[in-house]
Design an enzyme around this catalytic site. Structure first.
Site, PDB file in Angstrom:
ATOM      1  N   TRP A  47       0.818  -1.219   0.000  1.00  0.00           N
ATOM      2  CA  TRP A  47       0.000   0.000   0.000  1.00  0.00           C
ATOM      3  C   TRP A  47       0.847   1.262   0.000  1.00  0.00           C
ATOM      4  CZ3 TRP A  47      -4.463  -0.413  -1.940  1.00  0.00           C
ATOM      5  CH2 TRP A  47      -5.192  -1.596  -1.793  1.00  0.00           C
ATOM      6  N   ASP A  57      -1.390   6.937   6.260  1.00  0.00           N
ATOM      7  CA  ASP A  57      -2.529   6.158   5.752  1.00  0.00           C
ATOM      8  C   ASP A  57      -2.861   5.133   6.840  1.00  0.00           C
ATOM      9  OD1 ASP A  57      -4.264   4.347   4.640  1.00  0.00           O
ATOM     10  OD2 ASP A  57      -2.909   3.698   3.040  1.00  0.00           O
ATOM     11  N   LYS A 115     -12.818  -0.701   7.205  1.00  0.00           N
ATOM     12  CA  LYS A 115     -12.242  -1.803   7.980  1.00  0.00           C
ATOM     13  C   LYS A 115     -12.542  -1.624   9.468  1.00  0.00           C
ATOM     14  CE  LYS A 115      -8.593  -2.050   4.570  1.00  0.00           C
ATOM     15  NZ  LYS A 115      -8.883  -3.300   3.883  1.00  0.00           N
TER      16      LYS A 115
HETATM   17  N1  PMP Z   1      -4.355   1.614   2.331  1.00  0.00           N
HETATM   18  C1  PMP Z   1      -4.390   0.475   3.080  1.00  0.00           C
HETATM   19  C2  PMP Z   1      -3.414   0.340   4.210  1.00  0.00           C
HETATM   20  C3  PMP Z   1      -5.326  -0.519   2.788  1.00  0.00           C
HETATM   21  O1  PMP Z   1      -5.352  -1.640   3.530  1.00  0.00           O
HETATM   22  C4  PMP Z   1      -6.224  -0.335   1.713  1.00  0.00           C
HETATM   23  C5  PMP Z   1      -7.297  -1.354   1.371  1.00  0.00           C
HETATM   24  N2  PMP Z   1      -7.048  -2.640   1.678  1.00  0.00           N
HETATM   25  C6  PMP Z   1      -6.133   0.832   0.964  1.00  0.00           C
HETATM   26  C7  PMP Z   1      -5.197   1.777   1.309  1.00  0.00           C
HETATM   27  C8  PMP Z   1      -7.051   1.072  -0.204  1.00  0.00           C
HETATM   28  O2  PMP Z   1      -8.315   1.366   0.273  1.00  0.00           O
HETATM   29  P1  PMP Z   1      -9.549   1.602  -0.681  1.00  0.00           P
HETATM   30  O3  PMP Z   1      -9.956   0.265  -1.201  1.00  0.00           O
HETATM   31  O4  PMP Z   1     -10.548   2.214   0.253  1.00  0.00           O
HETATM   32  O5  PMP Z   1      -9.156   2.521  -1.756  1.00  0.00           O
END
Ligand code: PMP
Length: 356
Positions: free
Chosen positions: A103, A173, A197
């Protein structure tokens, strides 16, 4: 020991039973509106109360100082990967991103469209073990617009809780760890998270932004990505995701009533220690993350024998324990244990891991 079924998926994730019951009731009839929560206008007084209550709950849960604004924006964390550079780069030439895995790399790669990205090494992957190096060793260019970190990498289950204070704004993030790490907001310029989440359902992000930073926005930034406009309009620039904001307000209220962030962290530590103990005690399984950086939220493990993984998934499903398949890039098993994960379900899973 209580017997309990549970969905362990990484997100959208399980909501506490009590929150789901309240939602069911409000879908039929919301307060004295005469209507369903699904029909609530974003311009109504009731929705304005939902937003105000969500902001004040979050502010009290994290003791957020007055010079930080809290906004709710449509779209998940990936949209914030664009919003962050568009709002924060200003006149700087580059931004720094800590590399800790999937990520953080994705956020950095999207930011490259707007700014030169400098990677700071966070992850040591020795094949045997994955480690996040000590924050004291992070070498961050002091001229960067900001320094971006991802404190919980959801896919391989890599987490760190210590950050290094720098003179440039720290941006985090916290999509898979907001309200599951006890942080001091005043160490950060921006904390953002997709809420699906730990804090609600898909379609919404929460952004906590230090007031002085919102003035850096580039004039070409699309309106709906501008933090300054969201602050000015109190998150209601257009028809915002009313239902998702409502669920987040319920989750914040639930966290507050259940002991706040400290209690959430304690419970996460208890769940994780049971699970890692079970994984470490069965030689058929391996977890590749060094002890200091094992996520207490997402526990990922694998086996050299695919049959063992499949059998565990089948046995778990029979017990009503689902959502345990590893991420498509990682395989194996991933156990995501966000706030409200019942201990009974963790105990049951631990038994199955021991028997595998
Ligand atoms: N950052 C992290 C740490 C994540 O775990 C995720 C989704 N698993 C995201 C960003 C992306 O999130 P979204 O699907 O809401 O765009």
């Amino acid at each position: 020991m209580d017997h309990c079924t549970h969905y362990f998926g990484a997100g959208p994730a399980a909501l506490p039973a009590e929150v789901k019951q309240k939602i069911q009731k409000d879908i039929n009839l919301y307060g004295d509106t005469g209507n369903s929560i699904l029909e609530l206008s974003h311009r109504s007084e009731q929705f304005s109360s939902i937003i105000t209550s969500a902001q004040s709950l979050l502010r009290s849960l994290y003791a957020i100082p007055d010079n930080y604004k809290i906004i709710f924006m449509a779209g998940g964390a990936t949209l914030q990967f664009d919003a962050i550079p568009l709002n924060l780069v200003g006149s700087a030439k580059h931004a720094s991103y800590l590399d800790t895995g999937f990520w953080s790399r994705k956020s950095a790669n999207l930011a490259r469209k707007y700014v030169d990205v400098k990677f700071v090494q966070g992850l040591i992957d020795s094949r045997e073990k994955i480690c996040c190096i000590d924050p004291e060793q992070w070498n961050v260019d002091p001229e960067s617009a900001y320094f971006h970190v991802t404190p919980n990498e959801t896919i391989y289950g890599v987490e760190f809780t210590q950050v290094k204070k720098t003179d440039i704004p720290l941006v985090a993030d916290m999509t898979s760890c907001i309200l599951m790490q006890d942080i001091d907001i005043s160490n950060y310029g921006v904390v953002y998270a997709g809420v699906q989440k730990t804090l609600g359902i898909a379609g919404l992000s929460v952004v906590i932004v230090r007031e002085d930073l919102i003035e850096r926005v580039s004039e070409t930034t699309p309106e709906l990505l501008r933090y300054d406009l969201h602050v000015k309009e109190n998150s209601i620039i257009n028809t915002c995701p009313v239902f998702a904001c409502y669920v987040t307000q319920l989750m914040l209220d639930w966290v507050k009533r259940n002991g706040g962030v400290k209690a959430m962290v304690e419970q996460a530590n208890m769940r994780a220690s049971l699970l890692y103990q079970a994984v470490d005690s069965n030689s058929k399984f391996v977890n590749h993350v060094c002890e200091n950086n094992r996520s207490v939220i997402n526990v990922a493990f694998n086996s050299s024998d695919n049959g063992v993984i499949n059998n565990l998934l089948v046995a778990a499903k029979k017990e009503g324990l689902t959502g345990l398949e590893g991420h498509r890039n990682a395989g194996g098993i991933r156990v995501s244990m966000y706030n409200g994960t019942p201990m009974g379900a963790v105990h049951r899973l631990v038994e199955l891991i021991a028997q595998a």
